[in-house]
Scaffold this active site. Structure first.
Site, PDB file in Angstrom:
ATOM      1  N   SER A  94      36.454 -38.100  -6.147  1.00 10.74           N
ATOM      2  CA  SER A  94      35.205 -38.076  -6.913  1.00 10.74           C
ATOM      3  C   SER A  94      34.729 -36.679  -7.271  1.00 10.74           C
ATOM      4  O   SER A  94      34.057 -36.518  -8.295  1.00 10.74           O
ATOM      5  CB  SER A  94      34.095 -38.863  -6.222  1.00 10.74           C
ATOM      6  N   HIS A 134      32.293 -45.880   4.345  1.00 12.08           N
ATOM      7  CA  HIS A 134      33.199 -44.936   5.020  1.00 12.08           C
ATOM      8  C   HIS A 134      33.321 -45.374   6.479  1.00 12.08           C
ATOM      9  O   HIS A 134      32.315 -45.675   7.124  1.00 12.08           O
ATOM     10  CB  HIS A 134      32.636 -43.520   4.935  1.00 12.08           C
ATOM     11  N   GLU A 149      44.970 -37.284   3.204  1.00 11.81           N
ATOM     12  CA  GLU A 149      43.933 -38.294   3.462  1.00 11.81           C
ATOM     13  C   GLU A 149      44.525 -39.665   3.192  1.00 11.81           C
ATOM     14  O   GLU A 149      45.604 -39.787   2.593  1.00 11.81           O
ATOM     15  CB  GLU A 149      42.688 -38.047   2.587  1.00 11.81           C
ATOM     16  N   ARG A 177      37.647 -46.503  -4.389  1.00 10.88           N
ATOM     17  CA  ARG A 177      37.994 -45.126  -4.758  1.00 10.88           C
ATOM     18  C   ARG A 177      38.978 -44.506  -3.772  1.00 10.88           C
ATOM     19  O   ARG A 177      38.806 -44.608  -2.552  1.00 10.88           O
ATOM     20  CB  ARG A 177      36.716 -44.281  -4.788  1.00 10.88           C
ATOM     21  N   HIS A 222      28.839 -45.246   1.533  1.00  6.24           N
ATOM     22  CA  HIS A 222      29.293 -43.890   1.214  1.00  6.24           C
ATOM     23  C   HIS A 222      29.361 -43.617  -0.285  1.00  6.24           C
ATOM     24  O   HIS A 222      29.001 -42.538  -0.732  1.00  6.24           O
ATOM     25  CB  HIS A 222      30.675 -43.714   1.844  1.00  6.24           C
ATOM     26  N   ARG A 251      40.239 -47.098   3.056  1.00  6.62           N
ATOM     27  CA  ARG A 251      38.937 -47.102   3.740  1.00  6.62           C
ATOM     28  C   ARG A 251      38.341 -48.478   3.969  1.00  6.62           C
ATOM     29  O   ARG A 251      37.744 -48.738   5.006  1.00  6.62           O
ATOM     30  CB  ARG A 251      37.926 -46.345   2.882  1.00  6.62           C
TER      31      ARG A 251
HETATM   32  P1  FAD Z   1      25.568 -35.767  -6.814  1.00  8.07           P
HETATM   33  O1  FAD Z   1      26.382 -34.674  -6.289  1.00  8.07           O
HETATM   34  O2  FAD Z   1      25.042 -36.742  -5.833  1.00  8.07           O
HETATM   35  O3  FAD Z   1      24.358 -35.143  -7.613  1.00  8.07           O
HETATM   36  C1  FAD Z   1      23.316 -35.963  -8.079  1.00  8.07           C
HETATM   37  C2  FAD Z   1      22.162 -35.068  -8.511  1.00  8.07           C
HETATM   38  O4  FAD Z   1      21.167 -35.848  -9.176  1.00  8.07           O
HETATM   39  C3  FAD Z   1      21.458 -34.382  -7.357  1.00  8.07           C
HETATM   40  O5  FAD Z   1      21.196 -33.060  -7.747  1.00  8.07           O
HETATM   41  C4  FAD Z   1      20.157 -35.170  -7.211  1.00  8.07           C
HETATM   42  O6  FAD Z   1      19.109 -34.437  -6.655  1.00  8.07           O
HETATM   43  C5  FAD Z   1      19.888 -35.518  -8.657  1.00  8.07           C
HETATM   44  N1  FAD Z   1      19.004 -36.677  -8.848  1.00  8.07           N
HETATM   45  C6  FAD Z   1      19.119 -37.915  -8.326  1.00  8.07           C
HETATM   46  N2  FAD Z   1      18.108 -38.691  -8.753  1.00  8.07           N
HETATM   47  C7  FAD Z   1      17.338 -37.922  -9.570  1.00  8.07           C
HETATM   48  C8  FAD Z   1      16.139 -38.138 -10.294  1.00  8.07           C
HETATM   49  N3  FAD Z   1      15.501 -39.308 -10.275  1.00  8.07           N
HETATM   50  N4  FAD Z   1      15.632 -37.112 -11.008  1.00  8.07           N
HETATM   51  C9  FAD Z   1      16.230 -35.894 -11.033  1.00  8.07           C
HETATM   52  N5  FAD Z   1      17.375 -35.640 -10.358  1.00  8.07           N
HETATM   53  C10 FAD Z   1      17.912 -36.637  -9.638  1.00  8.07           C
HETATM   54  N6  FAD Z   1      34.078 -36.836  -2.603  1.00  8.07           N
HETATM   55  C11 FAD Z   1      35.243 -36.162  -2.702  1.00  8.07           C
HETATM   56  O7  FAD Z   1      35.902 -36.195  -3.752  1.00  8.07           O
HETATM   57  N7  FAD Z   1      35.690 -35.430  -1.635  1.00  8.07           N
HETATM   58  C12 FAD Z   1      35.010 -35.351  -0.475  1.00  8.07           C
HETATM   59  O8  FAD Z   1      35.429 -34.672   0.447  1.00  8.07           O
HETATM   60  C13 FAD Z   1      33.793 -36.062  -0.351  1.00  8.07           C
HETATM   61  N8  FAD Z   1      33.082 -36.023   0.801  1.00  8.07           N
HETATM   62  C14 FAD Z   1      31.848 -36.615   0.832  1.00  8.07           C
HETATM   63  C15 FAD Z   1      31.066 -36.470   1.966  1.00  8.07           C
HETATM   64  C16 FAD Z   1      29.790 -36.984   2.003  1.00  8.07           C
HETATM   65  C17 FAD Z   1      28.945 -36.827   3.239  1.00  8.07           C
HETATM   66  C18 FAD Z   1      29.278 -37.685   0.881  1.00  8.07           C
HETATM   67  C19 FAD Z   1      27.903 -38.248   0.902  1.00  8.07           C
HETATM   68  C20 FAD Z   1      30.070 -37.861  -0.250  1.00  8.07           C
HETATM   69  C21 FAD Z   1      31.349 -37.323  -0.282  1.00  8.07           C
HETATM   70  N9  FAD Z   1      32.150 -37.450  -1.412  1.00  8.07           N
HETATM   71  C22 FAD Z   1      33.341 -36.788  -1.477  1.00  8.07           C
HETATM   72  C23 FAD Z   1      31.644 -38.108  -2.613  1.00  8.07           C
HETATM   73  C24 FAD Z   1      31.181 -37.023  -3.600  1.00  8.07           C
HETATM   74  O9  FAD Z   1      30.530 -35.999  -2.890  1.00  8.07           O
HETATM   75  C25 FAD Z   1      30.242 -37.566  -4.647  1.00  8.07           C
HETATM   76  O10 FAD Z   1      30.704 -38.763  -5.189  1.00  8.07           O
HETATM   77  C26 FAD Z   1      30.098 -36.563  -5.791  1.00  8.07           C
HETATM   78  O11 FAD Z   1      29.780 -35.305  -5.265  1.00  8.07           O
HETATM   79  C27 FAD Z   1      29.038 -37.043  -6.760  1.00  8.07           C
HETATM   80  O12 FAD Z   1      28.748 -35.996  -7.647  1.00  8.07           O
HETATM   81  P2  FAD Z   1      27.650 -36.218  -8.765  1.00  8.07           P
HETATM   82  O13 FAD Z   1      27.486 -34.941  -9.465  1.00  8.07           O
HETATM   83  O14 FAD Z   1      27.960 -37.425  -9.543  1.00  8.07           O
HETATM   84  O15 FAD Z   1      26.331 -36.587  -7.927  1.00  8.07           O
HETATM   85  C1  SIN Z   2      35.779 -37.443   3.736  1.00 10.71           C
HETATM   86  O1  SIN Z   2      35.862 -36.237   3.946  1.00 10.71           O
HETATM   87  O2  SIN Z   2      36.168 -38.311   4.524  1.00 10.71           O
HETATM   88  C2  SIN Z   2      35.146 -37.906   2.479  1.00 10.71           C
HETATM   89  C3  SIN Z   2      36.119 -37.842   1.386  1.00 10.71           C
HETATM   90  C4  SIN Z   2      35.679 -38.670   0.217  1.00 10.71           C
HETATM   91  O3  SIN Z   2      34.705 -39.398   0.289  1.00 10.71           O
HETATM   92  O4  SIN Z   2      36.377 -38.605  -0.792  1.00 10.71           O
END
Ligand code: FAD
Ligand code: SIN
Length: 534
Positions: free
Chosen positions: A377, A230, A113, A372, A337, A276
């Protein structure tokens, strides 16, 4: 009678699940409150993969260096070292817990990537890495009998008594009435705030509630101006802004403008694999130059069978919108993103409010600096989720749960009946203003207008969740106005250069009411250094 548990975790993405497991392994009772069904999170939709030092030609120093370069001079080095050195252990553990990363001939396969000097991205089921990680973590959490998971429990605020976070207030999923639960400590894992913007790759749950709740509870917020856009979200009228993974460019996809010309050589010698922020701004420039609403991702030079096997989810989604990833040019444009900033924490997830911890996208450890590195992440959620759980345990070994007798109710109404329509209208307005005035390109005039508008909205009678939303928008806009330079994900057209005097983190809190610069995110390290110097 007040409900009590040992620890509350808010959110069930990678950080929340990993943190809950760390807590429950000690025998503690853990209540996980989550806004939707357990699997709904940014994590669930992660595509490209997870960066980790596991291949023969890689080492932690190279991963560290790539992360620091992407962070544009603003990463906290200790946080990056923690991520890259501990990351490998947590990924191996995830594999032991049953996560099926893609393999060839039994060996793990790594993809490329942008801005990674090595192929170090593990992926699962081609482009469904997050879904596989969530599946295996939910299954692992299910083994821990002391974890109680409460879905559809929308947390609205944190309860602070005598300066310590002692519990949370959430909306009962059935009665839609507020409920309180108390614990020794609360771990915020509520993820990011992509939904602050009109166009986003994030699912509806990503409204940044945890950041706003922490701010109202008195926590310091850091680097809120740094938002990652993104470059390649699907851009089809009426369709959600589905992500077309960076891994598609990593595997050889190219970007073309509306005349079919490959254009990235006009903007950066790293072409489609430039960082990015650069690719996103280049796309915006190219759309403006050609007067079009999108550019195109072209995968047609790649073998059709390879593409369908490598990107099955993207293939299926594009098909639903009449696009063949192997034959058609895929319309794309940037979308919000990821939030680099968030609740200020030390390397163990401690926030500046005792009893309150944060991990994952809601937090800011300084690990991402101003931008990032792709696929860092998911790794962050694992490493810092586990560490926050461990710290909460060691900081409050025998402490008792406090449930204060009298607490002021939250100011604001609940989203019900007509109120829901008002809240929807408020959110729509905020999202549009954020996109148009606090988006990929910003300047003082646009930011001041946005801030004025948010102040006006905040003066009306808002529900608790709308108040959280507009407050968060203000935090981002104010930090963006304060930073009179361009760095990483923050680009000011009126200050296009990077400035040495801004090689500091922006810190804001409700108590101080203003923004200040800090050398490190780690407030404990900052305090120690101030004591040594005095
Ligand atoms: P999240 O996974 O967002 O979890 C947050 C949780 O909190 C959820 O369960 C939600 O329902 C809950 N929540 C929110 N507000 C409240 C509330 N008020 N009360 C109760 N619960 C609540 N990162 C990578 O490293 N690799 C990738 O390939 C990648 N691809 C991505 C693709 C997409 C489409 C997206 C959107 C992001 C991507 N990212 C990627 C970024 C990565 O997915 C996120 O940064 C990471 O998963 C965040 O994890 P987290 O546990 O902090 O939050
Ligand atoms: C992607 O697959 O392009 C998302 C990867 C990321 O947000 O880290």
């Amino acid at each position: 009678m007040a409900v009590e548990t040992d620890f509350i975790v808010i959110g069930s993405g990678v950080a929340g699940l990993r943190s809950s497991i760390a807590l429950a392994e000690s025998g503690a009772r853990v209540t996980v409150l989550t806004k939707d069904k357990a699997s709904e999170s940014n994590t669930e939709y992660a595509q490209g993969g997870v960066a980790v030092v596991l291949s023969d030609d890689d080492d932690a120093e190279l991963h560290e260096e790539d992360t620091l370069v992407a962070g544009a001079g603003l990463c906290d080095v200790a946080a990056v070292e923690t991520l890259v050195t501990e990351g490998t252990k947590y990924i191996k553990q995830l594999i032991d817990w049953g996560t099926e990363f893609d393999r060839e001939g039994g060996k793990l396969v790594f993809t490329q990537e942008a801005a990674h000097s090595r192929r170090r991205i593990l992926h699962a089921h081609g482009d469904s890495t997050g879904k596989e990680i969530v599946r295996s973590l939910i299954s692992r959490a299910g083994v821990e009998k002391k974890i109680s998971l409460l879905p559809f429990a929308n947390t609205e605020s944190l309860i602070v008594a005598e300066g310590r976070c002692v519990g949370v207030r959430y909306l009962d999923p059935i009665l839609r009435a507020p409920r309180e639960v108390f614990a020794k400590a609360v771990i915020l894992c509520t993820g990011g705030a992509g939904q602050l913007f009109l166009h986003t790759t994030n699912p509806p749950v990503a409204t940044g509630d945890g950041m706003a709740m922490a701010y109202f509870a008195g926590a310091e917020m850091a680097d809120m101006e740094f938002i990652q856009f993104h470059p390649t979200a699907l851009s089809v009228e009426g369709a959600p802004r589905f992500l077309l993974s960076e891994a598609m460019r990593g595997e050889g996809g190219v970007l073309r403008n509306s005349s079919g010309e490959r254009f990235m050589d006009r903007y950066d010698e790293r072409l489609e694999l430039a960082p990015r922020d650069i690719v996103s701004r280049s796309i915006v420039a190219e759309m403006r130059r050609t007067g079009s609403r999108n550019v195109f991702l072209d995968m047609t030079a790649l073998d059709a069978e390879f593409l369908r096997h490598r990107f099955p989810k993207i293939d299926e989604t594009c098909k639903a919108f009449g696009l063949d990833i192997a034959k058609d040019l895929l319309p794309v444009s940037p979308a919000s993103h990821y939030c680099m900033g968030g609740v200020r924490t030390d390397l163990w997830g401690r926030t500046t409010v005792p009893g309150l911890y944060a991990a994952g996208e809601v937090s800011c450890t300084g690990v991402h600096g101003a931008n990032r590195l792709a696929s860092n992440s998911l790794l962050e959620g694992l490493v810092f989720g586990a560490r926050a759980g461990e710290a909460a345990l060691t900081d409050s070994p025998e402490s008792k749960v406090q449930s204060p007798k009298s607490r002021p109710p939250d100011a604001g109404t609940r989203d019900m009946g007509l109120g829901t329509q008002v809240s929807t209208a408020v959110r729509k307005r905020v999202k549009r203003v954020m996109w148009e005035r606090v988006g990929i390109l910003r300047d003082a005039i646009s930011l001041k207008r946005a801030i004025d508008e948010f102040e006006q909205i905040a003066r009306s009678n808002l529900s608790v969740s709308s108040r959280n939303f507009v407050t968060l928008a203000s935090l981002v806009a104010n930090a963006a106005l304060w930073r009179e330079e361009s760095r990483g994900g923050h680009f000011r057209t009126d200050f296009p250069e990077q400035k040495e005097m801004f090689r500091v983190h922006s810190i804001q809190s409700r108590a101080s009411g203003e923004i200040s610069g800090a050398e490190t995110i780690n407030f404990i390290a900052e305090k120690r250094s101030a004591e040594t110097n005095s």
